[in-house]
Each structure stands twice: as structure tokens, then as C-alpha cells.
Design a protein around this motif. Sequence first.
Motif, PDB file in Angstrom:
ATOM      1  N   ALA A 176       0.840  -1.206   0.000  1.00  0.00           N
ATOM      2  CA  ALA A 176       0.000   0.000   0.000  1.00  0.00           C
ATOM      3  C   ALA A 176       0.868   1.246   0.000  1.00  0.00           C
ATOM      4  CB  ALA A 176      -0.920  -0.005   1.217  1.00  0.00           C
ATOM      5  N   LEU A 177       1.940   1.207   0.795  1.00  0.00           N
ATOM      6  CA  LEU A 177       2.836   2.366   0.850  1.00  0.00           C
ATOM      7  C   LEU A 177       3.500   2.622  -0.506  1.00  0.00           C
ATOM      8  CD1 LEU A 177       4.580   1.972   4.344  1.00  0.00           C
ATOM      9  CD2 LEU A 177       2.886   3.675   3.631  1.00  0.00           C
ATOM     10  N   PHE A 178       3.937   1.526  -1.157  1.00  0.00           N
ATOM     11  CA  PHE A 178       4.539   1.668  -2.492  1.00  0.00           C
ATOM     12  C   PHE A 178       3.550   2.328  -3.441  1.00  0.00           C
ATOM     13  CE2 PHE A 178       7.649  -2.043  -1.734  1.00  0.00           C
ATOM     14  CZ  PHE A 178       8.668  -1.160  -1.410  1.00  0.00           C
ATOM     15  N   GLY A 179       2.301   1.859  -3.385  1.00  0.00           N
ATOM     16  CA  GLY A 179       1.260   2.420  -4.259  1.00  0.00           C
ATOM     17  C   GLY A 179       1.077   3.907  -3.984  1.00  0.00           C
ATOM     18  N   LEU A 180       1.039   4.247  -2.688  1.00  0.00           N
ATOM     19  CA  LEU A 180       0.844   5.649  -2.309  1.00  0.00           C
ATOM     20  C   LEU A 180       2.006   6.516  -2.821  1.00  0.00           C
ATOM     21  CD1 LEU A 180      -1.023   7.512  -0.578  1.00  0.00           C
ATOM     22  CD2 LEU A 180       0.656   7.205   1.266  1.00  0.00           C
ATOM     23  N   ALA A 181       3.228   6.017  -2.641  1.00  0.00           N
ATOM     24  CA  ALA A 181       4.403   6.775  -3.075  1.00  0.00           C
ATOM     25  C   ALA A 181       4.349   6.991  -4.583  1.00  0.00           C
ATOM     26  CB  ALA A 181       5.686   6.034  -2.682  1.00  0.00           C
ATOM     27  N   ALA A 182       3.973   5.937  -5.321  1.00  0.00           N
ATOM     28  CA  ALA A 182       3.892   6.049  -6.784  1.00  0.00           C
ATOM     29  C   ALA A 182       2.861   7.114  -7.166  1.00  0.00           C
ATOM     30  CB  ALA A 182       3.538   4.713  -7.399  1.00  0.00           C
ATOM     31  N   TRP A 183       1.754   7.127  -6.411  1.00  0.00           N
ATOM     32  CA  TRP A 183       0.711   8.121  -6.699  1.00  0.00           C
ATOM     33  C   TRP A 183       1.225   9.542  -6.456  1.00  0.00           C
ATOM     34  CZ3 TRP A 183      -3.366   9.466  -9.167  1.00  0.00           C
ATOM     35  CH2 TRP A 183      -4.124  10.579  -8.751  1.00  0.00           C
ATOM     36  N   LEU A 184       1.932   9.711  -5.334  1.00  0.00           N
ATOM     37  CA  LEU A 184       2.424  11.046  -4.997  1.00  0.00           C
ATOM     38  C   LEU A 184       3.419  11.562  -6.039  1.00  0.00           C
ATOM     39  CD1 LEU A 184       2.820  10.812  -1.125  1.00  0.00           C
ATOM     40  CD2 LEU A 184       1.069  12.000  -2.454  1.00  0.00           C
ATOM     41  N   VAL A 185       4.234  10.648  -6.572  1.00  0.00           N
ATOM     42  CA  VAL A 185       5.255  11.097  -7.512  1.00  0.00           C
ATOM     43  C   VAL A 185       4.683  11.259  -8.917  1.00  0.00           C
ATOM     44  CG1 VAL A 185       7.497  10.555  -8.545  1.00  0.00           C
ATOM     45  CG2 VAL A 185       7.074  10.046  -6.143  1.00  0.00           C
ATOM     46  N   HIS A 186       3.841  10.309  -9.332  1.00  0.00           N
ATOM     47  CA  HIS A 186       3.453  10.290 -10.745  1.00  0.00           C
ATOM     48  C   HIS A 186       2.004  10.691 -11.022  1.00  0.00           C
ATOM     49  CE1 HIS A 186       7.185   8.502 -12.218  1.00  0.00           C
ATOM     50  NE2 HIS A 186       7.212   7.872 -11.061  1.00  0.00           N
ATOM     51  N   ARG A 187       1.142  10.638 -10.005  1.00  0.00           N
ATOM     52  CA  ARG A 187      -0.268  11.030 -10.200  1.00  0.00           C
ATOM     53  C   ARG A 187      -0.927  10.230 -11.332  1.00  0.00           C
ATOM     54  NH1 ARG A 187      -1.843  14.274  -5.956  1.00  0.00           N
ATOM     55  NH2 ARG A 187       0.117  14.910  -5.076  1.00  0.00           N
ATOM     56  N   SER A 188      -0.668   8.932 -11.334  1.00  0.00           N
ATOM     57  CA  SER A 188      -1.260   8.136 -12.404  1.00  0.00           C
ATOM     58  C   SER A 188      -1.906   6.886 -11.780  1.00  0.00           C
ATOM     59  CB  SER A 188      -0.178   7.738 -13.406  1.00  0.00           C
ATOM     60  OG  SER A 188      -0.515   6.516 -14.013  1.00  0.00           O
ATOM     61  N   ILE A 189      -3.241   6.819 -11.942  1.00  0.00           N
ATOM     62  CA  ILE A 189      -3.980   5.683 -11.379  1.00  0.00           C
ATOM     63  C   ILE A 189      -3.505   4.369 -11.993  1.00  0.00           C
ATOM     64  CG2 ILE A 189      -6.250   4.551 -11.523  1.00  0.00           C
ATOM     65  CD1 ILE A 189      -6.232   6.418  -9.288  1.00  0.00           C
ATOM     66  N   GLY A 190      -3.305   4.366 -13.311  1.00  0.00           N
ATOM     67  CA  GLY A 190      -2.888   3.164 -14.016  1.00  0.00           C
ATOM     68  C   GLY A 190      -1.625   2.577 -13.427  1.00  0.00           C
ATOM     69  N   LEU A 191      -0.652   3.463 -13.172  1.00  0.00           N
ATOM     70  CA  LEU A 191       0.625   3.004 -12.640  1.00  0.00           C
ATOM     71  C   LEU A 191       0.444   2.393 -11.247  1.00  0.00           C
ATOM     72  CD1 LEU A 191       3.702   2.965 -13.170  1.00  0.00           C
ATOM     73  CD2 LEU A 191       3.829   5.037 -11.795  1.00  0.00           C
ATOM     74  N   VAL A 192      -0.372   3.039 -10.416  1.00  0.00           N
ATOM     75  CA  VAL A 192      -0.592   2.543  -9.057  1.00  0.00           C
ATOM     76  C   VAL A 192      -1.230   1.161  -9.108  1.00  0.00           C
ATOM     77  CG1 VAL A 192      -1.844   2.938  -6.907  1.00  0.00           C
ATOM     78  CG2 VAL A 192      -0.765   4.861  -8.094  1.00  0.00           C
ATOM     79  N   VAL A 193      -2.240   1.000  -9.964  1.00  0.00           N
ATOM     80  CA  VAL A 193      -2.911  -0.296 -10.093  1.00  0.00           C
ATOM     81  C   VAL A 193      -1.908  -1.361 -10.528  1.00  0.00           C
ATOM     82  CG1 VAL A 193      -4.619  -1.591 -11.431  1.00  0.00           C
ATOM     83  CG2 VAL A 193      -5.164   0.697 -10.573  1.00  0.00           C
ATOM     84  N   PHE A 194      -1.069  -0.989 -11.507  1.00  0.00           N
ATOM     85  CA  PHE A 194      -0.078  -1.940 -12.018  1.00  0.00           C
ATOM     86  C   PHE A 194       0.899  -2.366 -10.923  1.00  0.00           C
ATOM     87  CE2 PHE A 194       4.210  -2.519 -13.758  1.00  0.00           C
ATOM     88  CZ  PHE A 194       3.993  -3.666 -14.507  1.00  0.00           C
ATOM     89  N   ILE A 195       1.393  -1.378 -10.179  1.00  0.00           N
ATOM     90  CA  ILE A 195       2.394  -1.681  -9.147  1.00  0.00           C
ATOM     91  C   ILE A 195       1.796  -2.564  -8.058  1.00  0.00           C
ATOM     92  CG2 ILE A 195       3.700  -0.634  -7.250  1.00  0.00           C
ATOM     93  CD1 ILE A 195       4.358   1.656  -9.130  1.00  0.00           C
ATOM     94  N   VAL A 196       0.614  -2.164  -7.563  1.00  0.00           N
ATOM     95  CA  VAL A 196      -0.009  -2.954  -6.495  1.00  0.00           C
ATOM     96  C   VAL A 196      -0.322  -4.366  -6.993  1.00  0.00           C
ATOM     97  CG1 VAL A 196      -2.057  -3.143  -5.036  1.00  0.00           C
ATOM     98  CG2 VAL A 196      -0.926  -0.922  -5.320  1.00  0.00           C
ATOM     99  N   GLY A 197      -0.846  -4.454  -8.212  1.00  0.00           N
ATOM    100  CA  GLY A 197      -1.169  -5.774  -8.785  1.00  0.00           C
ATOM    101  C   GLY A 197       0.067  -6.641  -8.917  1.00  0.00           C
ATOM    102  N   SER A 198       1.160  -6.082  -9.436  1.00  0.00           N
ATOM    103  CA  SER A 198       2.384  -6.850  -9.637  1.00  0.00           C
ATOM    104  C   SER A 198       2.917  -7.376  -8.316  1.00  0.00           C
ATOM    105  CB  SER A 198       3.461  -5.970 -10.262  1.00  0.00           C
ATOM    106  OG  SER A 198       2.969  -5.292 -11.368  1.00  0.00           O
ATOM    107  N   LEU A 199       2.946  -6.486  -7.303  1.00  0.00           N
ATOM    108  CA  LEU A 199       3.502  -6.900  -6.013  1.00  0.00           C
ATOM    109  C   LEU A 199       2.613  -7.959  -5.352  1.00  0.00           C
ATOM    110  CD1 LEU A 199       4.860  -3.486  -4.736  1.00  0.00           C
ATOM    111  CD2 LEU A 199       6.141  -5.403  -5.679  1.00  0.00           C
TER     112      LEU A 199
END
Lengths: 283, 398
Positions: A59-82
Motif C-alpha cells: 500500500a505504501l509503495f502504491g501511495l508513493a507512486a501516486w504522490l510522484v506520478h499522479r497516475s492511477i494506471g501506474l498505481v494499479v499496475f504496481i499494487v497488482g504486480s507486487l
Amino acid sequence: MYDWLTEHKIPLGIWLRDFVDLLTTHGQGFFDFVSLVLGALIGGFTAALLWVPPLLLIALFGLAAWLVHRSIGLVVFIVGSLLLVTNLGYWSATMETLSLVICATLVCVVVGVPIGIAAAHRPWLYTAIRPVLDLMQTIPTFVYLIPTLVLFGLGAVPGLISTVIFSIPAPIRLTHLGISSVPPALYEAGKAFGATKTQLLFKVELPYALPTIMAGITQCIMLSLSMVVIAALVGADGLGKPVVRALNSVNIAMGFEAGLAIVVLAIVLDRVCKRPERRARKG
Amino acid sequence: MAAVEFRNIDIVFGADQKSALRLIDEGRSRDEILAATGAVLGAAGVSLAIERGEICVLMGLSGSGKSTILRAINRLNEVARGEVLVEHKGAAIDVARCDENTLRDIRMHTVSMVFQQFGLLPWRTVRDNVGFGLELRGDMSAAERNRIVDEKLAMVGLTNWAGKYTNELSGGMQQRVGLARAFATDADILLMDEPFSALDPLIRDKLQDELLDLQRRIQKTIVFVSHDLDEALKLGNKIAIMEGGRIVQAGTAEDILLRPANAYVAEFVKHMNPLNVLRGTAVMRPAASLARDGDAVVLDRDGHVKVKVDADGRPVALDLDGRTGVLATADGEAGLIDDKLAHDADCIVAPVDLKLKAAIELKRHTDLPILLVDSLGRLAGLCDDDEIYRGLLRRLDG
């Protein structure tokens, strides 16, 4: 002639072995110390990553990705992969690998960026280190794996050192490139307003070169990741271990899953490290 | 004390400075020196004094050494020989030889610079670019710095752009940021290295006007490099024309236009429009050369038109063959005169630094002879058709 040539072998290998022997006998204290420090670094990182509950960390990784990139797609991808990696049972191995990659990158940046800056300021230095950098990237990894093993013992540290040797040319080269491509006009603007050498470096050169240096660091991360299997050969923990084990026991299923975890980690790191959209160009 | 003074400076780029200097002393050309030593002659034997409050334009084709000597003023270029004196805190400092700390102090407080390609830092906002010089000094708070920056931004009309990045601005605006950055350190001496060359002609013209306007208010010493003669004549109180690293002529715009020192300068000014450059002083027939009749000065050939002058030489009355004429004073800057006044007048009085263009404008409007008076109101000379034509044809000697 041929016989004479083969009979009088130049003992290159022997010389190098003697040199390493010399290092082990006289410099053991130093190498033990380095080994201790780096070992503590990796151990600490790994322990910290594993101390946090996996789902919270994801969850923290997802949050950090959101804060840096502001992209829902990327967050979904990262959380899904992990989550996939966790499901396959490679969570702790993935974190060990991540820790190794982070530490290797850290060492590369701390050592490589200053070398790159120094080389950009002194053309003779770059001429001198260029063949060394080429050598570090072309020489087969196994060759320097042996002396590092002898000097630093088994475990994560020789893996880390080998990884650093392999990946450090990237940040050095790209830092050199970034700093030496600072337009003379900007350099002169700094000088004309009275900048000291240090001010020129921190207020003109580094900000200008930052995108290039960041590209070097991203490359460095990817190169470090590509070394995990080899690091596993000398006993470093992580995703390399199951791959090596799968190879030894011809276990297709395990090899595929561990390999997939490495690829997933690589893609996640690559996407996260990509610089956020540059500021708008012409307005 | 001059604000900036070059004393016999030579600048050489390349390793073999010694032999290059020897060849300079022999008076060899740049090509010969390059062939013999491999060193490039940047400047040779340049001496020039630039007074406080002056705009001095260094002119020449590319490669003539104009930027080279400009950069010697803040030691972006090293001088091989000679002195570059800069007035810094009341003393004349030789920039070419001073120590690092003095040099840095001069760069931070006395000399600032505007660049041809703007030299702005693209990762900084307009505000942070303007504050760059102050930030390098490191002697003031961010609030204090921003106050000064906002003041300078208002000066160049960019207040609303403070938060933008420089690549969001047009070329003209970027150079205004460059100007504001140079003004921010309150340096007395401003170096401008072809600052407007990268801009399109309309914007260039506008920025030149703005610069002149600012200069009237802030009175800096400006050293300006240009390859455009029109720009040089428009801006410069003093113009130095360079060729092959040497100054071939230095003087006022009129000097250069009317008395070119050699064929190179003559070629340079050949197509120049004299209307905005020549002034009454250059074209007029001086009062001393006019015939006298008691306390009056005779203005025409037949002696019908005379102007009476008082003891100090001020024109007081006009005598047209016994009839008293009317003198009307014109606005010398614009070449304008009140219609009613012009209708009644028989002769126009205008300041002696009347531009040729304004004189023609007055002539066209009134068809009256123009009396030129100096700043104290004393008769300085006469400017009529003949003087104007000779001025246009640049035949002022005969």
C-alpha cells in the motif's frame, strides 16, 4: 618457435593470484571492515523491508507512486504486480533483492557521481578511466566474482561488490555526459555574476545535468537487477537463489516463477524511476 | 577616473602566447600570427576609456574582437598584456591582475552582464533567475531578495510572469529577464554582449527604446557589443569600431559618419542613414564664420536679413531690411513648432543639438531659416537649405 612460445608462458594469472594473496594477507583487516559495513547496510535494509507487513508495504509503495506520478494506471499496475509476487510466495526474496539493488545503487551513486563530475572537469581523467569503465562492463562477471569471493567471503557483500563493479560505469558515464554538456553560456552567466567553483557546481552544473544523471541512476538500477542471479551464486539472498536452485534441479516451474518475479520487479522499478512529466514547454 | 579603461591590452587564445605577442609587436595581422604560432589573436593594442554614465558601443563584424574585449572587463577572457581598469568602490582596479576575491567582489557588485543567448537557467522561475546574482552573494534574506527582484521585474514590465519558467517566455521577454537579472545586483557597469541580436527587428527596436529610457533614469555605464551600425548609432554616446582585433576608430556617431578613419569604416557607414545621427553642430554654418554688421549677424548673402545679438551673443531681434521680424522658438527634440507661431515668424530658433531629421521637418513645415543656439541661448550657427543638403550628402568641408 611455437613450442618455445607455449613453453615460456607469461604467468599473468599467477601474478594476479599472487596480488590477491598479497591483499588477503596484508589487507584482511580493511576488507573485513568493508565487508562488515556493507553487510550491515544490506542487512539493515532487508530487515527494515521485511519488518513491515507485506500488505502495508505494498500500500505504501502504491501511495508513493501516486504522490510522484499522479497516475492511477501506474498505481494499479504496481499494487497488482507486487500482490502477484506475494501470491507466488516470493515476497521476502523480492524484498531481499530490492534491498541489494537499492544498496548497490546507493554505493554507485555515492562513488560514481563524484567520479563523473571530476572526469567532466578534467578531460585527462576521463581519458584515463574510460578503458577501465569499458573493462568493467565487458569482462565476464564470473572472473571478478572469484577474487571478490576470496576477499570478502561468502554472502551478500561479494554479490554487492560484483554488482557495483558491473553497474557503476553507467552513472559515471552519464554524469560526465551531463556535466560536460552544460552550455558555455550558462557557465559564463554563473561566472559573470561571481559564482565560486562550488556555487557553479551546485547552482549551474548539477541542476542542468540532473535529468541525465537521473537517467544514469535508472540505468544503474536496471543493471544491478540484472546481476541478482550471479550474486546468488556467491550466496547473496534474493530472487537469484530460487533461479540457481531451479537450474540445478531442472525445475521448470520454480525457474519460471522466480524469473517472472525478477521481470515484474524490473518493470516496477523502471516505471517508478521514470522522471515525472517535465514541466510544460512553450506556453 | 573613467568607469572602464583598457590600456594597451592584447588578448591571445592559444598556448604559444609569447611568440604571438612578439608578432603583435611587429604589427602582424591575425592571419599571419595564426599561421606562425597557431595562436588566435583576440585583440591587440586596444586602448579605450569609457566614462561613467556613457553608453559605449563596440562595433565590428563577427570575429573583429568586440566581444573579446568586452569579456576582458569581467575577466571571462584573460588578458595577455596590458591593463583593464574598472572603477570599483572608488578605486581603479586592474581586473586583469587582481586576486580572486577582488575579482569575485567586482563581479558581484560592480560589473554585471547580459548575454546574447540570454544565459538564463531553464530550471528556475523568472523570479529565481532574476535573483540569481543576489543569491550568489549570499548576504541577504530571501524576503529581502524577493523585494529587490520584484522591483526589477516591475522595471522591465514582467511582474505577472515572476512564477513562470523561462522557456514559457518569448525571446524578447527572456532578454528582459536577462536585463532584470543584470540590474538586480545594482552594478554600476553593465556589459551587454549583442543582447538584442537574437530577437526579431520589431522587438529589438522596442527593447532598444526601453534600454534608452531606463538609462535616462538609472544612469549606468553601459558597454554594448553590436554588429549592427543602426543599433550602435542609436544607442551609443561613443562608438568604437573594431577590425581584426584592433580598434580602427573611436568617437561619437557623428565623428564616425562624417570623418571615417579608413576605407573599412567608410564602407561600414556608407549605407547609413544620417538623418538620426547628424546634429546641428555638425551641419551648421558656425556663427563665427557669418558676416557681422555692428551688433548684428548677417544671415543672407545680400545683407538683407540680420539678427541682433546682445552682449552675451544671444539673438534678441530680427532685422529684415529695416522691418522688424519675429523669432519663434521650436521644440528641438521633436522638430515641432506651434502652427500659429510658425505662421507669424520670420526665423526659427532651435537648440544646437537639433537632429538633421528634426531640422528637415521644421524646414518642410515653415520654410524658414533656423538659428541654432547653445544651451545658454547664445547664437551658435545657422542651418538653412544649403547646410541640410550638404549634411545629407556628407560634404561638410566644402
